[in-house]
Scaffold this motif. Sequence first.
Motif, short mmCIF file in Angstrom:
data_model
loop_
_atom_site.label_atom_id
_atom_site.label_comp_id
_atom_site.label_asym_id
_atom_site.label_seq_id
_atom_site.Cartn_x
_atom_site.Cartn_y
_atom_site.Cartn_z
N GLU A 1 25.81 -5.49 83.00
CA GLU A 1 26.64 -4.94 81.91
C GLU A 1 26.65 -3.42 82.06
O GLU A 1 25.89 -2.85 82.86
CB GLU A 1 26.04 -5.28 80.55
CG GLU A 1 25.94 -6.76 80.22
CD GLU A 1 27.13 -7.29 79.41
OE1 GLU A 1 28.14 -6.56 79.25
OE2 GLU A 1 27.05 -8.45 78.95
N LEU B 1 25.40 -0.40 76.90
CA LEU B 1 25.26 -1.52 75.97
C LEU B 1 23.81 -1.67 75.52
O LEU B 1 23.52 -1.85 74.34
CB LEU B 1 25.75 -2.82 76.64
CG LEU B 1 25.55 -4.10 75.83
CD1 LEU B 1 26.50 -4.15 74.64
CD2 LEU B 1 25.74 -5.33 76.70
N SER C 1 21.98 -0.71 71.86
CA SER C 1 21.55 -1.83 71.01
C SER C 1 20.04 -2.02 71.06
O SER C 1 19.35 -1.88 70.05
CB SER C 1 22.26 -3.11 71.43
OG SER C 1 22.08 -3.35 72.81
N ARG D 1 27.99 -8.38 72.22
CA ARG D 1 29.20 -7.80 72.83
C ARG D 1 30.27 -8.88 73.01
O ARG D 1 31.44 -8.69 72.65
CB ARG D 1 28.86 -7.17 74.20
CG ARG D 1 30.08 -6.54 74.86
CD ARG D 1 29.99 -6.43 76.36
NE ARG D 1 29.48 -7.60 77.04
CZ ARG D 1 30.12 -8.75 77.16
NH1 ARG D 1 31.33 -8.92 76.63
NH2 ARG D 1 29.57 -9.78 77.79
N MET E 1 27.68 -2.06 66.65
CA MET E 1 28.29 -2.12 67.98
C MET E 1 29.81 -2.22 67.92
O MET E 1 30.47 -2.47 68.93
CB MET E 1 27.72 -3.32 68.75
CG MET E 1 26.31 -3.06 69.27
SD MET E 1 25.52 -4.53 69.94
CE MET E 1 26.55 -4.85 71.36
#
Length: 416
Positions: A44, A48, A52, A87, A289
């Motif tokens: 990813e 991300l 998070s 996500r 997010m």
Amino acid sequence: MTNSLRGFRDILPPDSELFARIEAAARVVFGLYGYQELRIPTLEQKELFVKSTGDTTDIVEKEMYAFTDGGGREVALRPEGTPGVVRAYIQNNLAQTGRNGKYFYLGSMFRAERPQAGRYREFTQIGAEYIGNPAPAADAESISMLVRFLEKAGVAECSVVINSLGCAECRKAYREILLGFLRGKAEKLCEPCRGRIERNPLRALDCKTDGPWLTSEAPKRALCPACETHFSGTQRLLSAAAVAYQVNTSLVRGLDYYTGTVFEVRSGALGSQDAVCGGGRYDDLVKSMGGPAAPAIGWAVGLDRMAMLLKDKPAPDTAPRAFVIAAAKEAGDRAFALLTALRADGISADFSNFELSLKSQMRSAGKSGAAFALLIGEDELKAGTAAVKPMKEGGEQFTVPLAEAPVKIKELLRGI
Ligand code: AMP
């Protein structure tokens, strides 16, 4: 010879069969609770996980396999599953199009930790996330599903430890109290803790070095009335679901996004790496997010550690039932057809090399663990039959017409 990297291992039979058994148990139990599988990418955008999991966590700060790819993109191998699930939930608009917000995933995670027994750099997790339900019943259902899954897989002697970190308000108040205490004890703290207490004082409670003494000396957290009600409701429902648990107010968990209920499953049988599972509520993550306001709860179990706990349990018998042997030069084609017919009838069957001697093929049959060897030699070739030899000592050899061989073997297997 190029060996595998340190901390990256081959999972060989029978361990690989244990992994498959655990995965099968997960699918059965998760199905009972309405969970569906999400298959998410292994790689990813690095951002991300930074945004998070949190940039002050060990997982992201020290252990992430992050690099710049050929196209100049900052990417990372996933160190955990929740950020990818969230996500995917947002990107695919699952809040609108999904069934119930219940998703599980299964696959490799990567952390550059110091390898030791039960700690690898690539390891397998199964995780379950329940997005969209703020009620204590969601917490209790998530934890009880975890316990039922561990039971179904055959893992016994585990303890469930739970705590509540409280909402943003409770945490803010506690953060100040704890920070004051930690500042006063700064000289006693390890280097990394000293460096991060101002940014994330709670993490010190979870530190491997300082956690133990802080647990007894640091001020205990207090919950606001709403969080207290939620936590006691969760406990009532856990009892209603016959889940045994202990409350431990020093359990904080190492990730930034947790709010409210957090929990761990531990097993004394594992030694120093005793955590089998970790999880908790993350009510603010989806929104932070860029998604809808969707409170959520989830957990991840480590399959490598579960498999260690199941090592002494008898591995499922994957030996073939039948082993086919060509005992004459021209019998190979017929033997291959028999092998095909047996398998088509649902009988697991194997062979070695029809061109080798009878003795060598018999040796392979013995090694395979098969219950029966089926031989086609000169006589059987002429008569359209197969000789059936039970591999157990003292078993009488007999002959069956080829076409009847699968039915006959099935009948005999029923009697074993
Ligand atoms: P965490 O995501 O850190 O809460 O970990 C959840 C579970 O994954 C743990 O309870 C372990 O069973 C497993 N786990 C975490 N890190 C490793 C590792 N490096 N090697 C093997 N299993 C791990």
